[in-house]
Design a protein around this motif. Structure first.
Motif, mmCIF file in Angstrom:
data_model
loop_
_atom_site.group_PDB
_atom_site.id
_atom_site.type_symbol
_atom_site.label_atom_id
_atom_site.label_comp_id
_atom_site.label_asym_id
_atom_site.label_seq_id
_atom_site.Cartn_x
_atom_site.Cartn_y
_atom_site.Cartn_z
ATOM 1 N N ARG A 1 27.106 -20.868 -33.133
ATOM 2 C CA ARG A 1 28.215 -20.407 -33.956
ATOM 3 C C ARG A 1 28.880 -19.172 -33.346
ATOM 4 N NH1 ARG A 1 25.842 -19.810 -38.811
ATOM 5 N NH2 ARG A 1 25.581 -17.567 -38.667
ATOM 6 N N VAL B 1 33.989 -25.623 -39.754
ATOM 7 C CA VAL B 1 32.970 -24.591 -39.991
ATOM 8 C C VAL B 1 33.089 -24.119 -41.434
ATOM 9 C CG1 VAL B 1 32.896 -23.832 -37.591
ATOM 10 C CG2 VAL B 1 34.503 -22.746 -39.173
ATOM 11 N N THR C 1 32.168 -18.462 -42.183
ATOM 12 C CA THR C 1 32.396 -18.277 -40.744
ATOM 13 C C THR C 1 33.855 -17.964 -40.461
ATOM 14 O OG1 THR C 1 30.573 -19.759 -40.169
ATOM 15 C CG2 THR C 1 32.259 -19.416 -38.489
#
Length: 260
Positions: A7, A39, A43
């Motif tokens: 990520r 995502v 995020t």
């Protein structure tokens, strides 16, 4: 590689994608970005905070926009080529509301500019505007008086904006203001950037009647900054049937609807 590492390593690429999408749209919601990037919204918010700290974006309620002066979306010339027939029809319908000798205000934007194009050649009234394309077009109408209200040039809208506009309009009065918009819903009228508000509000304050010009695309568009509620609108010129709940809000506020 862990999910957490992946990520973070993907963050630079995501932020590049966010900026590219934002330059096309001007405003994006967190939910839209989450869906586009695949995502979580958490995020996305983390990426947006980092972009905001670098002064590349401005965080607004529910999403993000480019900072004032940023290059947002397609330019004026490109927008003028979209929904062209609808905008021309709206401009023509609006121009039919103008009386000989009237003093009118014409807002910035591609749809509002069509009002100037549709004015009859013999129009001998007065046009008050901060739109550079409208000022340019009115050079071909020597019988009309034209008052340009100035400020800083906003390139994307080809308009002159800034708080100094209020000083310039304080002693003016217009019968009808033809107001543009980036988006419209049942709560009100919206634009993409807060920098647009000063000129719009200044013109609204000196208008006897406010006529909102909306093509069908604005009824499903998103823009982050509210100009006003629908209670400030007297007449709506639109090229398509109004969806609910916009139609309900228009009825509740007694807004006259003029089909284009």
């Amino acid at each position: 590689m862990s999910v957490e590492t992946a990520r973070y390593e993907g963050a630079p690429r995501r932020r590049t994608q966010i900026m590219a999408a934002l330059r096309r749209a001007g405003f994006l919601s967190v939910a839209e970005l989450s869906a586009q990037l695949g995502v979580s919204q958490m995020t996305v918010r983390r990426d947006l905070r980092q972009l905001a700290e670098a002064n590349e974006v401005t965080l607004v309620h529910g999403g993000v926009s480019l900072p004032p002066g940023g290059v947002a979306g397609p330019g004026f010339a490109s927008r003028a080529q979209t929904h062209t027939r609808a905008k021309q029809a709206i401009g023509a319908a609006a121009a039919r509301m103008v009386r000989p000798g009237d003093t009118i205000g014409i807002d910035s934007g591609t749809t509002a500019a069509e009002v100037a194009h549709a004015l009859p050649a013999e129009f001998d009234g007065c046009v008050v505007t901060h739109s550079v394309p409208v000022l340019g077009h009115m050079l071909s109408r020597p019988r009309a008086r034209v008052i340009g209200i100035g400020g800083e040039l906003l390139h994307d809208n080809q308009a002159l904006v800034g708080f100094g506009v209020r000083d310039l309009t304080r002693r003016l009065r217009i019968r009808t203001l033809f107001l543009g918009a980036g988006a419209v819903d049942d709560r009100g009228v919206y634009v993409r950037s807060e920098i647009e508000l000063s000129a719009k509000h200044a013109l609204m304050e000196i208008a006897d009647e406010i006529v909102l010009l909306v093509d069908a695309s604005k009824l499903t568009a998103a823009a982050p900054v509210q100009v006003c509620g629908l209670d400030r609108i007297d007449t709506l010129v639109v090229d398509a049937p109004l969806p609910e709940p916009v139609a309900g809000a228009v009825r509740r506020n007694g807004i006259r609807v003029v089909p284009a």
